[in-house]
Scaffold this active site. Structure first.
Site, PDB file in Angstrom:
ATOM      1  N   SER A  76       0.829  -1.201   0.000  1.00  0.00           N
ATOM      2  CA  SER A  76       0.000   0.000   0.000  1.00  0.00           C
ATOM      3  C   SER A  76       0.864   1.251   0.000  1.00  0.00           C
ATOM      4  O   SER A  76       1.995   1.245   0.505  1.00  0.00           O
ATOM      5  CB  SER A  76      -0.900  -0.002   1.242  1.00  0.00           C
ATOM      6  OG  SER A  76      -1.511   1.250   1.450  1.00  0.00           O
TER       7      SER A  76
ATOM      8  N   TYR B  80      -1.029   0.394   9.886  1.00  0.00           N
ATOM      9  CA  TYR B  80      -1.250  -0.368   8.661  1.00  0.00           C
ATOM     10  C   TYR B  80      -0.036  -0.267   7.741  1.00  0.00           C
ATOM     11  O   TYR B  80       0.492  -1.280   7.261  1.00  0.00           O
ATOM     12  CB  TYR B  80      -2.498   0.156   7.964  1.00  0.00           C
ATOM     13  CG  TYR B  80      -2.827  -0.515   6.653  1.00  0.00           C
ATOM     14  CD1 TYR B  80      -3.235  -1.837   6.612  1.00  0.00           C
ATOM     15  CD2 TYR B  80      -2.761   0.193   5.456  1.00  0.00           C
ATOM     16  CE1 TYR B  80      -3.559  -2.452   5.414  1.00  0.00           C
ATOM     17  CE2 TYR B  80      -3.084  -0.412   4.250  1.00  0.00           C
ATOM     18  CZ  TYR B  80      -3.486  -1.727   4.236  1.00  0.00           C
ATOM     19  OH  TYR B  80      -3.807  -2.325   3.040  1.00  0.00           O
TER      20      TYR B  80
ATOM     21  N   LYS C 212       2.663  -3.240   6.542  1.00  0.00           N
ATOM     22  CA  LYS C 212       2.952  -3.511   5.134  1.00  0.00           C
ATOM     23  C   LYS C 212       4.445  -3.398   4.849  1.00  0.00           C
ATOM     24  O   LYS C 212       5.025  -4.221   4.124  1.00  0.00           O
ATOM     25  CB  LYS C 212       2.170  -2.544   4.246  1.00  0.00           C
ATOM     26  CG  LYS C 212       0.680  -2.798   4.192  1.00  0.00           C
ATOM     27  CD  LYS C 212       0.353  -4.114   3.520  1.00  0.00           C
ATOM     28  CE  LYS C 212      -1.132  -4.294   3.300  1.00  0.00           C
ATOM     29  NZ  LYS C 212      -1.459  -5.615   2.679  1.00  0.00           N
TER      30      LYS C 212
END
Length: 339
Positions: free
Chosen positions: A130, A154, A158
């Site tokens: 992402s 998040y 990643k």
């Protein structure tokens, strides 16, 4: 157990992205006689008329992960690692985000490493990363050399998984391909726990005649609506995931398998203008505003402009025409009852 060497494992296959990929990859002319292994915490549904095994599996459990490589279809030649806890969910539940977005990815990586070695096969490991890996002071345009420094749980998860995949690739354990996805709009279905979910919601719900809330700004006149995002349509994203399977290993940069998939820049205001152009003022009036500082902080930390040159040189494709064609395509799907 089958000796077929055109087997694809998709983790997160019950989610929207995984289920869409399962349908899309079946249309790939370079992948004839395809066998699919579809796994998720909820049992996925297989596309009709396919050779598919669907498995309900806890991907944080090593034993259950290993079974995905031991089905009657044999060891897969390609893994699409798409499972994960979305951005706002990871921020709100840090420990669960680590468990799913890092620990579970490593378990799938380890299984691909060892099962591939046992089968004499270097498994392609395609990972959905992402743009949330970026944060802090950034250049106006992100290039392949821009350092990633996330400002959210998040993005951190990643990035950790990216580093693992790069190292496993360097050591010859897997053939990694790391796809940093733009924010995908317009996503069908119901709103997700992603911080960026509103970027689809402010288009999707009004086109269905449903009121929705934009968490950026408090009115159509708010300067916050000039917040820009890096976007791609679902159709283009799926094409690029299929393309990722076929790129020769030697075409990637020597020191990293990270690729920022091509996208385009649009502001929240651009989206609303496109909504009005495609569906009129009546649809636009269904968008209400309630500024959410946490949401705005996270989305503002993500870059909105990238240099597409490297990705395009590898054969990936990009949306043309900005938001209006994207909104128009989704409107046609709504009218056809398939969105």
């Amino acid at each position: 157990m089958s000796n077929n060497n055109n087997v694809v494992l998709i983790t997160g296959a019950a989610g929207w992205l995984g289920s869409l990929l399962a349908r899309t990859i079946l249309e790939d002319p370079k992948s004839p006689n395809l066998y699919l292994i579809l796994a998720d915490i909820l049992k996925p549904e297989a596309p009709r008329g396919t050779r598919a095994i669907t498995i309900k599996a806890d991907l944080t459990d090593k034993t259950q992960v290993n079974t995905l490589f031991e089905t009657d279809f044999g060891v897969p030649d390609t893994v699409y690692c798409l499972h994960g806890i979305m951005s706002r969910g990871s921020e709100d539940n840090f420990d669960l985000g680590l468990k799913v977005n890092v620990d579970a990815v490593r378990l799938v990586l380890d299984a691909a490493r060892h099962q591939g070695a046992s089968a004499g096969r270097l498994i392609r490991f395609i990972f959905a990363s992402s743009l949330a890996v970026y944060g802090g002071p950034l250049p106006h345009v992100i290039t392949p050399d821009t350092i990633a420094s996330p400002e959210g749980a998040y993005g951190m998860g990643k990035l950790v998984s990216e580093l693992l995949i790069n190292e496993y690739t360097r050591r010859g354990f897997v053939d990694g391909r790391i796809m940093r996805l733009p924010t995908i709009v317009v996503r069908p279905g119901v709103p997700s726990a992603a911080t960026s979910a509103f970027l689809s919601g402010i288009i999707r719900e009004p086109l269905k005649g449903v009121e929705t809330t934009c968490p950026i700004g408090n009115s159509l006149d708010s300067p916050e609506l000039d917040l820009a995002a890096w976007l791609a349509s679902p159709e283009t994203t799926m094409k690029n995931f299929v393309i990722a399977k076929h790129i020769p290993s030697e075409k990637f940069r020597a020191h990293t398998r990270v690729v920022c998939l091509p996208g385009f820049t649009a502001t929240v205001r651009d989206e609303l203008w496109a909504l009005e152009e495609v569906a009129g003022k009546e649809a636009l009036r269904l968008v209400k505003f309630k500024d959410d500082p946490t949401n705005r902080r996270l989305v503002s930390s993500w870059p909105a402009r990238f240099d597409n040159s490297y990705a395009l040189s590898l054969g990936f494709v990009v949306d043309e025409g900005g938001m209006v064609p994207v909104v128009q395509r989704f409107k046609e799907k709504v009218q056809a009852g398939v969105a």
